[in-house]
Every structure is written in C-alpha cells, then in structure tokens.
Design an enzyme around this catalytic site. Structure first.
Site, mmCIF file in Angstrom:
data_model
loop_
_atom_site.group_PDB
_atom_site.id
_atom_site.type_symbol
_atom_site.label_atom_id
_atom_site.label_comp_id
_atom_site.label_asym_id
_atom_site.label_seq_id
_atom_site.Cartn_x
_atom_site.Cartn_y
_atom_site.Cartn_z
ATOM 1 N NE ARG A 64 -3.448 -0.338 2.696
ATOM 2 C CZ ARG A 64 -4.469 -0.902 2.057
ATOM 3 N NH1 ARG A 64 -5.084 -0.244 1.086
ATOM 4 N NH2 ARG A 64 -4.875 -2.112 2.369
ATOM 5 N NE ARG A 90 -7.260 -1.558 -5.840
ATOM 6 C CZ ARG A 90 -7.256 -2.881 -5.864
ATOM 7 N NH1 ARG A 90 -7.302 -3.582 -4.735
ATOM 8 N NH2 ARG A 90 -7.260 -3.530 -7.020
ATOM 9 C CG LEU A 92 -5.187 6.857 -1.173
ATOM 10 C CD1 LEU A 92 -5.260 8.372 -1.360
ATOM 11 C CD2 LEU A 92 -4.366 6.231 -2.304
ATOM 12 C CG ASN A 106 -13.673 8.932 -0.078
ATOM 13 O OD1 ASN A 106 -13.671 8.598 -1.263
ATOM 14 N ND2 ASN A 106 -14.147 8.149 0.874
ATOM 15 C CG HIS A 108 -18.918 6.202 2.155
ATOM 16 N ND1 HIS A 108 -18.213 5.084 1.762
ATOM 17 C CD2 HIS A 108 -19.918 5.749 2.942
ATOM 18 C CE1 HIS A 108 -18.765 4.008 2.310
ATOM 19 N NE2 HIS A 108 -19.805 4.391 3.035
ATOM 20 C CG ASP A 140 -9.150 10.190 9.271
ATOM 21 O OD1 ASP A 140 -9.435 9.143 8.650
ATOM 22 O OD2 ASP A 140 -9.663 10.472 10.375
ATOM 23 C CG ASP A 144 -15.262 5.031 3.737
ATOM 24 O OD1 ASP A 144 -14.718 5.738 2.869
ATOM 25 O OD2 ASP A 144 -15.694 3.895 3.497
#
Lengths: 201, 201
Positions: A64, A90, A92, A106, A108, A140, A144
């Site tokens: 990763r 994916r 991070l 992001n 969701h 962070d 999520d």
C-alpha cells in the site's frame, strides 16, 4: 486555481460531474489536471480523454505504501495541489495524508459513520434503514472516517433494490461533490478537530 | 384498541406527545393504560397523573432479568398489549421481548445505526456529522438495534451545542413517535427480517 488529481476505479460519473462543473462555471476555482485510475479500460479514463485531461493508470500494488507513493508522485508531477477520490476503491496509505494534508476529499454512498467500507449501499439496505445518503469528507488515516464536509439525505423506499437505491444516491452525489469541490477551491472549508465549518464566500 | 405501557425515566415529553395524540385523534387506535418509571419524582409521572393515567415506579434493580420481569408484570396487570420506551434509560432483558414479541417500540435521538447508546446527541456532535435525526424501531436483544420503523432527519448547524441539537431532535420526535404508534396500533407495520414495511391503512 486549485489543481486536482482525481482518483477513479470505474465508470467515473463523479469525475464527469466535476469536469462538467469546471467547464460550465467560470467561478468554479478548480481544474482537473490529471485522472489516475488503478484499473485500465475503465469508462472514467475515456471521460478524461474526452475532456482533454491526462489520464494515468497506476495499477494496484500489494504494498500500500508503494502504491500510494506512486499515486502521489503522479499527482505532483502534474502539479496537483489536492486529490479527489471519486469512486476510488482502494485505501491510501497515511503517506498520502502527509503529502496532501487536509487536501484529499472522498465521497461515500452512505451517511457516515453508518456503513463505511466498500458495500455501504447494500449494507444500508440489509440493515433496513429508512434514510441513507451521501457523505463528502476529508480523508484521514482510517477508512471513510475523516472530518465530514457535507452530507445529503436519500430516502430508502419500500421494495428498493441495491441498484434502485444506488441510482438515487448517485444523483445526489453528482450535485453535492462539485459543490464541495468548489467550496474547497474557494478556501471556504475550515477544519477544527472533527468539525468542518463552511465560511462565507 | 392497542393498550400501551409507556416506560419513562425523565421529563416525559414523548409520553406527552402520545397522550396528546391519543386525546386529540379519535382514530388514534391506542391508549396509554399505564406509565412505568424507573425513577420517582420525574416530570413524566406528573404528566401521567394530569392525564388520568396510572403511574407506577419500578426502581432499578441491579438484576436486569428481575427488573424486566417486574416491569412486564406491571404492564400486563394493567392489560398492556404493547410497550413504548419513551426516553427510558434502561436496557431491558430479552425476557421482555419474549413476553411482548415485536410489540416494544423505542425512540432514539440519532440516525441508527450511527450513535447508539445513551449519548447519541453528544456523540453525533463530536463526530461532526452534518445530519442527525430520530429513529423509531422495534426493540430486540441488542441496544438500539431492532428493525427500524421510521427515521426523520435533523440538520446539524454550525455552532450547535448539544442542547441546540437535542431541542431540534425533540421537535421531530414529538411528531414522529405518535405517527408510528398510530400506524402500529392500526396493524400497518410489517416486520420482514430487518425491514419494516408500512402497509396501506
């Protein structure tokens, strides 16, 4: 002008919503400088090409940290000042947060903290909630989990299939995500601990 | 006519909303036959008295099974056919569910499954969600977990204190809870696994 690297994994409808908003709104304040996908041959890459935006495939690497480093390198090569995860499947490495602190967004398809992870829509339906929705948040170190910028509510209707509910959620995503990106580009989003304050334009 | 035992622990504003709805709506289909509190000298008991409804204090007993048994006994002595938890701060033993299967309603000041437990409002605020709300659900063996009957959304506003948000949530509770109790009394709520379907009246 905020310069965005948009990360995608699939059809790229949220990417398209951002591209459209950037094209239509002279005051949008952000431009997509590169689209990065972990998979080749996805519709999102065609959308980038159609919009004249460079598209780069960074295939998933089991490590990763290495994978994340490669993505951040590409983003910075193209001059990106922020990253936008638009259906990117994916997780991070924390390295990305160090390199783009409070500058990764992001989206969701659920009302976080309910139903994080990759099956948020199906799990909401199985749980039997009467409302679900969309969350846009800063990324962070946890999945999520970062500070929530905005949420929109979507009703769950009797007889909904996963596709029905996902379609209703996508509609709201395509409205909300460009709004949030614009607010971010205009410096309106202020993070204080876990709370995100929207300042006047 | 559905006969309700309403369980309370405090001010009893949700009890009042149900009493008011029962008094105002000839088609309500439910009456409160007894109010049960785990604490003496709470405002909810005065509300029961004012409405001419018997009120019984069943003090908390450290043995959950014994306490739950005592509550169910009182409820059944008064002919209750269902139980309504209206700000009741104790967790019932599974015994109550065996004695009132799919006939115990609870209201929770958050959009479950987010923020279960006794501090749902404060925790929502600390987490930084942009929407919270109210959930009415059937009680099962787990805390704030049973099949969801209805949810209403409440926005979290910039600068909200816990009291601000709780007041906004209470307003929605007082509308939603009587609606759900009426639907329940009319046999409209159909439980299928975790999903609750509202049938036509």
């Amino acid at each position: 002008m905020e310069k965005l690297a948009v990360l995608v994994s699939g059809s790229g409808t949220n990417l398209q919503a951002i591209l459209d908003a950037a094209a239509a709104d002279p005051d949008f304040g952000a431009e997509v400088v590169v689209v990065i996908s972990d998979r080749a041959e996805v519709r999102a890459l065609e959308r980038a090409e159609s919009a004249g935006v460079p598209a780069v495939v960074v295939p998933w690497n089991r490590d990763r940290a290495t994978h994340t480093g490669a993505i951040c390198d590409v983003a910075q090569e193209y001059g990106a000042t922020a990253m936008v995860l638009a259906g990117y499947m994916r997780v991070l490495h924390a390295e990305a947060i160090r390199r783009f602190p409070d500058r990764i967004l992001n989206i969701h398809p659920a009302l976080l903290p309910s139903f994080p992870g990759t099956h948020g829509v199906a799990e909401a339906l199985e749980y039997g909630v009467k409302v679900s929705g969309v969350t846009v948040h800063f990324v962070d170190e946890h999945v999520d989990h970062g500070p929530i910028i905005a949420q929109r509510v979507v009703p769950v209707l009797s007889g909904d299939t996963e596709d029905d509910l996902h379609a209703r959620i996508h509609e709201q995503e395509h409205v909300l995500f460009p709004e949030v990106v614009k607010a971010f580009a205009h410096g309106r989003l202020h993070v204080e601990g876990r709370r995100v304050e929207w300042r006047e334009p």
